[in-house]
Motif scaffolding. Structure first.
Motif, mmCIF file in Angstrom:
data_model
loop_
_atom_site.group_PDB
_atom_site.id
_atom_site.type_symbol
_atom_site.label_atom_id
_atom_site.label_comp_id
_atom_site.label_asym_id
_atom_site.label_seq_id
_atom_site.Cartn_x
_atom_site.Cartn_y
_atom_site.Cartn_z
ATOM 1 N N ARG A 105 28.157 27.451 35.387
ATOM 2 C CA ARG A 105 28.614 27.858 36.726
ATOM 3 C C ARG A 105 27.417 28.205 37.618
ATOM 4 O O ARG A 105 27.350 27.777 38.774
ATOM 5 C CB ARG A 105 29.585 29.043 36.616
ATOM 6 C CG ARG A 105 30.528 29.125 37.795
ATOM 7 C CD ARG A 105 31.569 30.213 37.625
ATOM 8 N NE ARG A 105 32.571 30.001 36.610
ATOM 9 C CZ ARG A 105 33.618 29.188 36.717
ATOM 10 N NH1 ARG A 105 33.789 28.469 37.804
ATOM 11 N NH2 ARG A 105 34.495 29.089 35.737
ATOM 12 N N LEU A 161 35.314 37.960 37.866
ATOM 13 C CA LEU A 161 34.244 37.001 37.549
ATOM 14 C C LEU A 161 33.895 36.994 36.066
ATOM 15 O O LEU A 161 33.691 35.940 35.473
ATOM 16 C CB LEU A 161 32.989 37.339 38.381
ATOM 17 C CG LEU A 161 31.704 36.610 37.993
ATOM 18 C CD1 LEU A 161 31.851 35.100 38.196
ATOM 19 C CD2 LEU A 161 30.525 37.143 38.801
ATOM 20 N N ALA A 186 29.478 28.926 29.735
ATOM 21 C CA ALA A 186 30.200 28.989 31.011
ATOM 22 C C ALA A 186 29.330 29.603 32.102
ATOM 23 O O ALA A 186 29.322 29.133 33.250
ATOM 24 C CB ALA A 186 31.484 29.802 30.844
ATOM 25 N N TYR A 211 35.392 34.630 33.826
ATOM 26 C CA TYR A 211 35.145 33.216 34.125
ATOM 27 C C TYR A 211 33.713 32.799 33.783
ATOM 28 O O TYR A 211 33.321 31.664 34.017
ATOM 29 C CB TYR A 211 35.456 32.918 35.602
ATOM 30 C CG TYR A 211 36.942 32.860 35.913
ATOM 31 C CD1 TYR A 211 37.621 31.647 35.965
ATOM 32 C CD2 TYR A 211 37.676 34.028 36.138
ATOM 33 C CE1 TYR A 211 38.967 31.588 36.259
ATOM 34 C CE2 TYR A 211 39.034 33.992 36.432
ATOM 35 C CZ TYR A 211 39.672 32.761 36.490
ATOM 36 O OH TYR A 211 41.020 32.710 36.780
ATOM 37 N N HIS A 238 33.061 30.050 43.357
ATOM 38 C CA HIS A 238 33.148 28.842 42.533
ATOM 39 C C HIS A 238 34.363 28.900 41.603
ATOM 40 O O HIS A 238 35.154 27.955 41.527
ATOM 41 C CB HIS A 238 31.839 28.729 41.741
ATOM 42 C CG HIS A 238 31.597 27.422 41.082
ATOM 43 N ND1 HIS A 238 32.154 27.096 39.863
ATOM 44 C CD2 HIS A 238 30.853 26.341 41.449
ATOM 45 C CE1 HIS A 238 31.750 25.880 39.526
ATOM 46 N NE2 HIS A 238 30.971 25.401 40.459
ATOM 47 N N TYR A 239 34.540 30.021 40.880
ATOM 48 C CA TYR A 239 35.680 30.043 39.957
ATOM 49 C C TYR A 239 36.998 30.119 40.710
ATOM 50 O O TYR A 239 38.014 29.551 40.270
ATOM 51 C CB TYR A 239 35.545 31.155 38.898
ATOM 52 C CG TYR A 239 36.000 32.547 39.296
ATOM 53 C CD1 TYR A 239 35.084 33.573 39.475
ATOM 54 C CD2 TYR A 239 37.355 32.862 39.456
ATOM 55 C CE1 TYR A 239 35.485 34.860 39.816
ATOM 56 C CE2 TYR A 239 37.769 34.136 39.787
ATOM 57 C CZ TYR A 239 36.830 35.133 39.983
ATOM 58 O OH TYR A 239 37.242 36.403 40.324
ATOM 59 N N THR A 261 31.615 33.676 42.032
ATOM 60 C CA THR A 261 32.986 34.126 42.314
ATOM 61 C C THR A 261 33.725 33.090 43.148
ATOM 62 O O THR A 261 34.844 32.670 42.808
ATOM 63 C CB THR A 261 32.951 35.480 43.046
ATOM 64 O OG1 THR A 261 32.324 36.443 42.201
ATOM 65 C CG2 THR A 261 34.356 35.946 43.404
ATOM 66 N N ASP A 268 38.785 26.942 39.516
ATOM 67 C CA ASP A 268 39.436 27.285 38.251
ATOM 68 C C ASP A 268 40.674 28.182 38.388
ATOM 69 O O ASP A 268 41.692 27.906 37.775
ATOM 70 C CB ASP A 268 38.422 27.942 37.307
ATOM 71 C CG ASP A 268 37.326 26.963 36.928
ATOM 72 O OD1 ASP A 268 37.653 25.928 36.329
ATOM 73 O OD2 ASP A 268 36.160 27.192 37.282
ATOM 74 N N THR A 269 40.549 29.277 39.152
ATOM 75 C CA THR A 269 41.731 30.130 39.339
ATOM 76 C C THR A 269 42.856 29.288 39.929
ATOM 77 O O THR A 269 44.005 29.367 39.512
ATOM 78 C CB THR A 269 41.400 31.310 40.273
ATOM 79 O OG1 THR A 269 40.376 32.091 39.671
ATOM 80 C CG2 THR A 269 42.623 32.161 40.532
#
Ligand code: NDP
Length: 323
Positions: free
Chosen positions: A277, A264, A273, A267, A126-127, A124, A131-132
């Protein structure tokens, strides 16, 4: 085997320890003998009905353990493999069934406890960081509940790319934990209005590029006032209650802001993916750049106590259950 079961949604006491049959794997599924279960705030939403689930429910998406059986069509895993999973529910038990496609293999030197502590909150953080909103050197972000499981990991990832991190915490002791993760500015929002404090420290009215908010209702409105033009509000949780509806015009008036409510599972929606991740999170733990803090470990039968403590804001870092 022993499992926690919820037959009627409610408070922590809705979770009862019961004897149930061991699960059998269906097509594409595995059975995991659980060594450690990760407790996450989402488990309280499952138990309490905010996130509707089929009943009876054994809560908890996250656990780590050893594969005890594989169903038809499973080729990626075999009996005896060490794995972790963060999907659906069923982890408050001695064993659970899980789709093989949602499991990740564990490096030999990663303990079950660390895997169960790191997978869901680590992916979580991490994204959210990469990414978010792809944080970069010099970006300014606010991370609410910085001493919590997800917050403490997110601070570390934000610092790893050179972002300037403001964070909020509910007590002075939690402030030390958030600071030890590398936060630049720690604000005790039980004592001070956090928005005024961010503005005072930054010396401008709308200093932030992004707010990461897992606290929800209690901080959402004030958080919006801190974001600069075309910045991002990432509201990813409801620890203080869900955020009420908001008019799009409010985003316009606040400076053409973007608003996202990420989860999450979107993602890590493909196997590729998920594995990429999880592998990056595990690699960072192995090379020492991401430190996972286990705040408390409870026996399975004390799951209700774990939820009491989490909801009463008594915890820091990650909570585990051990069956
Ligand atoms: P935490 O360990 O962060 O615990 C929650 C923290 O929220 C508390 O310790 C507390 O810290 C703070 N908080 C503020 N107000 C309240 C309140 N009224 N009641 C309870 N807690 C409050 O939990 P997690 O790391 O498991 O989860 C953090 C958030 O992230 C949750 O909202 C969760 O749902 C969300 N989440 C979302 C995901 C997604 O993909 N969307 C995935 C994983 C988690 P303090 O006392 O310092 O304020």
């Amino acid at each position: 085997m022993r499992a926690i079961q919820v037959t009627e949604v409610g408070g922590p006491e809705a979770m009862k320890l019961v004897e149930v049959d061991r699960p059998e794997p269906g097509d594409g599924e595995v059975v995991i003998d659980i060594a450690a279960t990760g407790v996450n705030f989402i488990d309280t939403y499952q138990r309490g009905g905010l996130y509707p689930m089929d009943l009876p429910l054994t809560p908890g998406p996250e656990c780590a353990g050893t594969i005890a059986a594989v169903g038809a069509g499973v080729s990626d895993f075999a009996v005896g493999d060490r794995v972790a999973v963060a999907a659906s529910s069923g982890s408050y038990a001695e064993a659970r069934v899980a789709p093989a496609s949602q499991c990740v293999g564990l490096p030999d030197d990663l303990s079950f406890e660390l895997a169960a502590a790191a997978l869901l909150q680590g992916m979580t953080a991490h994204y959210l960081a990469f990414d978010t909103y792809a944080l970069a050197d010099g970006d300014r972000c606010l991370i609410h509940a910085g001493a919590g499981g997800t917050g403490r990991l997110l601070i570390q990832l934000a610092k790893s790319v050179g972002a300037e991190v403001f964070t909020t915490v509910g007590t002075a002791a939690k402030g030390e934990i958030a600071a030890s993760a590398g936060a630049d500015h720690v604000i005790n929002y039980a004592e001070k209005n956090f928005a005024d404090e961010v503005r005072r420290i930054a010396g401008t009215e709308t200093p932030l590029d992004v707010v990461y908010d897992g606290v929800g209702a209690a901080v959402f409105d004030d958080s919006l006032t801190l974001i600069g033009k075309r910045g991002l509000m990432a509201t990813f949780g409801n620890a203080s209650g869900p955020v009420p509806p908001i008019a799009p015009l409010a985003l316009s008036r606040a400076g053409s802001l973007f608003l996202t409510r990420p989860t999450l599972f979107d993602y890590v929606a493909t196997r590729e993916a998920l594995v990429a991740r999880a592998t990056d999170v595990f690699d960072r733990i192995a090379n020492g750049s991401l430190e996972v803090t286990i705040g408390a470990t409870y026996p399975l039968e004390d799951a209700a106590q774990a939820h009491h403590d989490l909801e009463a804001r008594k915890t820091t870092g990650k909570l585990l259950l051990v069956p």
